[in-house]
Design an enzyme around this catalytic site. Structure first.
Site, PDB file in Angstrom:
ATOM      1  CB  ALA A 283     -27.370 -21.943   5.565  1.00 28.14           C
ATOM      2  CB  ILE A 287     -31.968 -30.326  11.292  1.00 27.76           C
ATOM      3  CG1 ILE A 287     -31.902 -30.775  12.924  1.00 27.76           C
ATOM      4  CG2 ILE A 287     -33.007 -31.105  10.476  1.00 27.76           C
ATOM      5  CD1 ILE A 287     -33.374 -30.349  13.413  1.00 27.76           C
ATOM      6  CB  ALA A 288     -31.815 -29.131   6.697  1.00 30.19           C
ATOM      7  CD  GLN A 289     -24.736 -28.643   3.132  1.00 32.48           C
ATOM      8  OE1 GLN A 289     -24.144 -29.222   3.967  1.00 32.48           O
ATOM      9  NE2 GLN A 289     -24.451 -28.821   2.077  1.00 32.48           N
ATOM     10  CB  VAL A 290     -30.370 -24.041   2.601  1.00 33.47           C
ATOM     11  CG1 VAL A 290     -31.029 -23.366   1.357  1.00 33.47           C
ATOM     12  CG2 VAL A 290     -31.113 -24.297   3.768  1.00 33.47           C
ATOM     13  CE  LYS A 304     -34.316 -26.460   6.633  1.00 33.35           C
ATOM     14  NZ  LYS A 304     -35.580 -25.929   7.676  1.00 33.35           N
ATOM     15  CG  ASP A 435     -34.900 -17.141  14.605  1.00 30.05           C
ATOM     16  OD1 ASP A 435     -34.448 -16.313  15.452  1.00 30.05           O
ATOM     17  OD2 ASP A 435     -34.020 -18.062  13.973  1.00 30.05           O
TER      18      ASP A 435
END
Length: 694
Positions: A283, A287-290, A304, A435
């Site tokens: 993903a 803000i971030a990438q996994v 992450k 969520d």
């Protein structure tokens, strides 16, 4: 280094290349080095296979590799003469292939460049120097090819990673100008300059303009819009519905960026910690990438990684939003649509919290404790020794979406536990996953795993008590009591302009609508959401934390409906509430708790007595209420009322204490009897006093 090399006989030198310009600079350096020692030079090139060797395409790759070998041999003779040799290897792991080639040729020195090893997979090629230096059994020299080409290292990296990366961030003024231009383009100046438009179609049109503007302004503003879509207490319903459609179109980070951030946070080369990292992200967010990865221990994890510019981008846009809020937030027309002060506070708090991955790690640990009683619910394990504020390493959940969970008793149990756990999270612990959409719930090892703890919610103690009463009122279908509890939650009991009858009627209609619905539609979450909408229409919005909780509860009930369509949420809620009340009664009967609560009751009763005595003027020096009437003495009436109120309170307390102690196995039998007798005498005295005063 030179003294060390001269003390050993150097007969064979090997250098790796992919035939890029910067890699060939390393070859020329190695050729000069080999010439100095009159050593043989082996130039090795690794071809990463795209297809299996047994296939037609794989055979074509081998044919091309043979042609590359001839071309590489010609190049080696050009740079080293008769001492130059070439070797082309087909291997999926270039670093290990070079190390094996060095061992097979028994080389004394292995040379690699720190740039120019670009290839299909940056995680394998971009860090070849580090990996070779840790794996090779000979001397390794890493050549800085950036300086060889006359480039500054950082410029070379920037050009190599991405041709469209801007070399500098736009100035704050330029960014502000761009934001203003986009807002004007989408007609948002009308939103900020006119009064609240009563026409719903016009409000809808402006809401679409806001969504389009946020999408055009980039990922950070899209993130802001997504956060606002969870706050119906801050924005009208038309805007909430539009912002919920926002999509963050974020380009993935380059693989070298992921490696760079990881190594900055780990403090060591990434291959010292990870055996491998999958170059394809699971993903890519604002803000971030996994990424999937494998630790050196063999454990499968997900990593992450925060974007290098995430903090700077967020701080820049938040600074502009703060200026905007100060300039236009006080306009009456705007305040009719948006509470700018509350919006900015919510956004800045949420974004800064998401920037610190240690808070997410803490959230996971806290949720693990909350779910300890449920054997069908779990969270990933966090590798805290590898996690920092910008890097989060967690156990990989190798499961499937919950809707694909195999049928069986485990699935039914998990559905009930999932729903019940949310009642516990919200009502008891005051901490919940905010969520729980299907993408954040995975089925693995006969359990439901919660993922992504970047968004959590908290509910205060007072609000939890009110929510407990609200659920009990829903369970018992008591619209009047539900209305009272709702007004208590909003602190709006004394609102003079509130039409309580109309408010109660609408609340009752919402309750009746869901209580008579089919089992599949019988959901408490959507019911609470509609109640929130009713409250907003009447000017008594529910607290923000409850708004977020109802949305989460609605999401989780959709998930449980997929797992077990026959599950009755009211039955789950009712049985859980009964167990909760029994547990609380058991806690109240604990001797220590009983003594503590009795002392609290004693203090409160005394305060009531003192307040009444002060009011009627019995206590010297206290405030006195003196009102003279010709017909009756108000002072006598108040004194009599205070006495009766005191007797009634003490009698009620005695009755309650007698009932609680009667069910306890640790309290002597005479205790409840004594309290019962005292309650009876006080009640008799109160009745006599009432008869005498008639």
């Amino acid at each position: 280094m030179q003294n060390h090399l001269e003390s050993n006989v150097i007969r064979r030198v090997m250098v790796g290349t992919d035939r890029s310009e910067t890699a060939d600079q390393a070859v020329h350096w190695a050729a000069g080095f080999a010439d100095r020692y009159d050593a043989e030079l082996f130039v090795v090139q690794v071809v990463v296979p795209q297809y299996p060797s047994a296939t037609e395409f794989g055979e074509a790759e081998q044919t091309r590799a043979a042609a590359d070998n001839n071309e590489l041999a010609h190049f080696a003779r050009q740079v080293a003469g008769d001492r130059g040799h070439a070797r082309v290897v087909i291997d999926a792991d270039p670093a290990l292939a070079i190390v094996r080639a060095a061992e097979q040729e028994a080389v004394d020195v292995l040379v690699v460049g720190n740039f120019g090893m670009a290839g299909r997979k940056e995680f394998l090629l971009g860090n070849i120097p580090n990996r070779i230096s840790h794996s090779a059994h000979c001397t390794v020299i890493i050549v800085n090819t950036a300086h060889s080409t006359g480039e500054h290292a950082s410029d070379s990296v920037r050009a190599h990673l991405s041709n469209d990366t801007s070399p500098f961030e736009p100035p704050l003024v330029a960014r502000a100008t761009h934001i203003a231009a986009v807002m004007a383009k989408h007609g948002l100046t009308e939103l900020f300059g006119q009064s609240n438009e009563p026409d719903m179609s016009i409000r809808r049109q402006r809401a679409k303009g806001l969504r389009a503007a946020l999408e055009e302004l980039g990922p950070i503003f899209s993130k802001l819009g997504q956060m606002l879509s969870t706050r119906p207490d801050l924005l009208p319903v038309e805007y909430i519905e539009e912002l919920a459609l926002l999509q963050s179109r974020v380009p993935p980070m380059t693989e070298s960026e992921v490696v760079r951030v990881s190594e900055q946070e780990l403090g060591v080369p990434w291959e010292d910690v990870f055996k491998s990292i999958d170059p394809k992200p699971l993903a890519a967010g604002t803000i971030a990438q996994v990424h999937r990865a494998t630790l050196e221990s063999g454990d499968l994890v997900v990593v992450k990684v925060q974007r290098p510019t995430a903090r700077a981008d967020i701080e820049q846009d938040l600074a502009l939003l703060e200026v905007f809020a100060e300039k236009v937030g006080k306009r009456p027309a705007l305040n009719q649509v948006i509470d700018m002060e509350a919006v900015f506070k919510h956004l800045s708090t949420s974004l800064y919290r998401e920037l610190d991955f240690r808070q997410e790690a803490d959230n996971i640990g806290r949720m693990q404790a909350v779910l300890a009683d449920y054997d069908r619910l779990a969270v990933p394990r966090v590798h805290r020794d590898l996690s920092t504020s910008r890097l989060l390493v967690m156990e990989e959940i190798q499961g499937i979406p919950i809707k694909q969970a195999p049928a069986g008793p485990e699935r039914i149990q998990a559905a009930r536990q999932l729903l019940e756990s949310y009642y516990k999270q919200i009502i008891v612990d005051g901490f919940f996953h905010a969520d729980p959409h299907p993408g954040n719930l995975m089925w693995w090892k006969d359990c439901i795993y919660f993922l992504d703890f970047g968004m959590v919610g908290e509910v205060g103690a007072d609000l939890r008590e009110h929510l407990l009463l609200m659920l009990m009122a829903l369970w018992q279908e008591d619209a009047g009591f539900l209305t009272d509890v709702t007004l208590m939650m909003t602190s709006a009991v004394n609102t003079s302009d509130l039409d309580v009858a109309s408010f109660q009627r609408e609340i009752g209609e919402v309750m009746a609508k869901y209580r008579t619905a089919s089992l599949a539609e019988m959901q408490i979450g959507p019911l609470l959401q509609e109640m929130s909408a009713v409250s907003l229409r009447h000017g008594v919005p529910l607290p923000a934390s409850l708004t977020l909780a109802t949305k989460a509860l609605a999401q989780v009930q959709l998930a449980t409906a997929e797992l077990d369509p026959a599950l009755d949420p009211y039955d789950v809620a009712g049985k859980y509430l009964m167990r909760l009340m029994v547990k609380r009664m058991g806690t109240a009967l604990n001797p220590k708790t009983f003594v503590y609560q009795s002392q609290k009751l004693k203090v409160r009763v005394l305060r009531v007595v003192e307040a009444v005595e002060n009011l009627v003027g019995v206590r010297p020096g206290g405030p006195k209420l003196v009102v003279n009437f010709r017909a009756n003495s108000l002072e006598d009436i108040v004194r009599h009322t205070g006495r009766r109120l005191t007797l009634g309170l003490i009698a009620a307390a005695s009755v309650l204490t007698s009932g609680l102690t009667a069910t306890s196995t640790v309290v002597a039998e005479w205790v409840p009897i004594t309290f019962g007798v005292v309650a009876g005498l006080l009640t008799l005295g109160l009745v006599i006093d009432l008869l005498r005063g008639r």
